[in-house]
Scaffold this motif. Structure first.
Motif, PDB file in Angstrom:
ATOM      1  N   GLU A 380       0.940  -1.224  -0.063  1.00 52.33           N
ATOM      2  CA  GLU A 380       0.121   0.066   0.111  1.00 52.33           C
ATOM      3  C   GLU A 380       0.833   1.160   0.180  1.00 52.33           C
ATOM      4  O   GLU A 380       0.663   2.304  -0.574  1.00 52.33           O
ATOM      5  N   LYS A 382       3.761   1.619  -1.534  1.00 50.35           N
ATOM      6  CA  LYS A 382       4.064   1.749  -2.616  1.00 50.35           C
ATOM      7  C   LYS A 382       3.147   2.522  -3.638  1.00 50.35           C
ATOM      8  O   LYS A 382       3.332   3.429  -4.560  1.00 50.35           O
ATOM      9  N   ARG A 383       1.720   2.052  -3.422  1.00 46.12           N
ATOM     10  CA  ARG A 383       0.714   2.540  -4.434  1.00 46.12           C
ATOM     11  C   ARG A 383       0.429   3.814  -3.860  1.00 46.12           C
ATOM     12  O   ARG A 383       0.129   4.742  -4.564  1.00 46.12           O
ATOM     13  N   LYS A 384       0.553   4.270  -2.709  1.00 43.59           N
ATOM     14  CA  LYS A 384       0.096   5.658  -2.373  1.00 43.59           C
ATOM     15  C   LYS A 384       1.436   6.703  -2.473  1.00 43.59           C
ATOM     16  O   LYS A 384       1.174   7.949  -2.720  1.00 43.59           O
ATOM     17  N   LYS A 386       4.568   6.068  -4.379  1.00 44.39           N
ATOM     18  CA  LYS A 386       5.835   5.929  -5.552  1.00 44.39           C
ATOM     19  C   LYS A 386       5.941   7.178  -6.192  1.00 44.39           C
ATOM     20  O   LYS A 386       5.141   7.728  -6.464  1.00 44.39           O
TER      21      LYS A 386
END
Length: 481
Positions: A380, A382-384, A386
């Protein structure tokens, strides 16, 4: 009955408690009678075994009874000649090793990426460091172990050195070729001192790097509290055949408290028994958990949870598979930023974050459920968050320029200057991020622009910098030269 099932200190504490002995000695809380809060916070059973040394309970500074027996069982479990219970953490054990091996002015060979406790020991005893620069993995930005060729060169130039100090493993799980280092050292009449703060499990698990005692090292310190299940601050010092145990005990007593905690010592007793009996199964499970987590985290992409594939049989001679080290740079966040976000946003506390990596300690107390939480949180994050990573620092280790011994610099006449005005001057104090507690600069080393840039970057990213008189690290103490 298996001897290792015995816990002499625990058994003595139970017997002492049963006798309902009236206490007119210390500690003053009288087993929790002083205030209800103590029991409410720490628990009745814990507080009730907080005793002082006495004949039935023995004395850690001169053990002849149950502590002596418990230390003998520890030595047997770790396949050492003798062991000593250390209640000042592995810091005190590291320092006892160096004080035993080296007198004032004598040389000790060691990697520069040692824990601050080793350099603190040099400040106190006046031994002179001869540094071997560790290898550096530029992709991961981490310092490695020592190559045998580099150690040979240093030994040839310093045949009068008294000892070689080795990390087994480093904070990142990397090991040097300890067996060859021992052979080289002993051939040149030098002792080998191993910092195994993160290597307790090497003595009990299968398919792990060689332990210091098995490799023939002369002394080793192990943090049972880190990966072995004892309480924080409890540790053990192990010695092999080339070292006089009675002399080591005298050295330990120079700095050890005369009121060692029976709570800590009983936890060492319990942890040793559990590891000796069930250690193989425990660490088989730990390795499986770490390998599973590595595989799942690498599936997320951009993170790199590294493992045995980085072994090069040189400055990465072997790797500790229990270590879950994760390179974070390619998601656009420094390790310390991921460390902070995991705690603040997901209530996950990991061991440390540096400028490019995080380390999650997986050991005897972990469960699969918590591991799944960590994997999900990293996905999560990484998703938020990156973003581009090309602006991030790509390395951790800076070769030092050593001008004076740590003791001479630390106790010199010194003055304070602005950090930006310190280039070219000689530091009279430490600067380090903690954890891991490896100095960026130590007393006696020249301050360079590279060091200042690194310190500022680490502070900006959220690393907690320690060691300086100025807590904010706007100023640094330098030597009058």
């Amino acid at each position: 009955m298996n001897r290792q099932e015995r816990t002499p200190i625990v058994e003595a504490l139970r017997q002492y408690r049963k006798k309902r002995i009236v206490s007119f000695d210390v500690p003053g809380h009288k087993q929790g009678k002083s205030t209800k809060v103590l029991i409410d916070v720490l628990g009745e059973k814990c507080v009730q075994i907080d005793y002082n040394s006495s004949k039935p309970l023995d004395n850690a500074t001169h053990p002849i009874g149950v502590i002596k027996e418990a230390q003998e069982l520890m030595a047997e479990a770790f396949k050492a000649k003798e062991s000593f219970f250390m209640v000042g953490g592995t810091t005190s054990a590291v320092q006892a090793m160096i004080f035993t091996a080296c007198k004032y002015g004598e040389k000790i060979i060691l990697p520069r990426n040692v824990h601050k406790s080793a350099i603190n020991a040099l400040v106190l005893c006046g031994a002179v460091p001869i540094y071997v620069n560790p290898g550096v993995n530029k992709e991961l930005g981490i310092s490695l172990g020592m190559s045998i060729e580099n150690i040979k060169k240093v030994v040839e130039k310093n045949p009068d050195a008294k000892a070689i100090f080795v990390n087994n493993p480093t904070y990142y799980g990397i090991c040097s070729d300890l067996k060859k280092i021992v052979e080289l050292a002993h051939k040149n009449n030098m002792l080998v001192l191993a910092d195994e703060a993160h290597g307790t499990h090497f003595y009990f698990g299968d398919n792990l790097p060689i332990s210091a005692m098995e490799a023939g090292a002369d002394m080793s310190c192990v943090s049972l509290h880190k990966t072995g299940g004892s309480l924080t601050q409890s540790s053990a010092l192990l010695i092999n055949n080339n070292v006089n145990g009675n002399h080591v005990r005298q050295i330990i007593n120079l700095t050890m408290t005369t009121s060692p905690s029976y709570i800590l010592m009983s936890s060492l007793d319990i942890a040793r028994s559990e590891l000796a009996i069930n250690g193989k199964e425990i660490f088989k499970t730990v390795i499986n958990m770490a390998n599973y987590a590595r595989k799942e985290i690498n599936k997320i992409g951009d993170y790199y949870a590294f493992g045995e594939e980085i072994i090069n049989n040189d400055d990465i001679y072997s790797f500790d598979n229990t270590k879950l080290c994760i390179h974070t740079r390619k998601i656009g966040l420094a390790g310390i930023e991921v460390y902070d976000k995991l705690r603040d946003e997901y209530n996950i506390q990991i061991e440390f974050g540096d400028i490019g990596n995080i380390l999650a300690i997986i050991s005897v107390g972990d469960r699969n459920l918590e591991l799944e939480r960590l994997i999900a949180a990293l996905a999560e994050l990484k998703r938020k968050y990156k973003k581009d990573y090309t602006h991030l620092f790509d390395h951790e280790y800076i070769n030092p320029i050593v001008k004076y011994s740590p003791q001479k610099a630390f106790y010199s006449n010194k003055y304070s200057v602005k950090l930006d005005d310190s280039i070219g001057k000689t530091s009279a104090e430490f600067v380090m991020a903690y954890p891991p507690g490896i100095p960026i600069i130590a007393p006696g080393e020249e301050i360079t622009q590279e060091i200042i840039t690194y310190i500022k970057y680490a502070k900006e990213k959220g690393c907690v910098m320690q060691g300086t008189e100025d807590i904010e690290l706007n100023n640094i103490q330098v030597m009058e030269e």
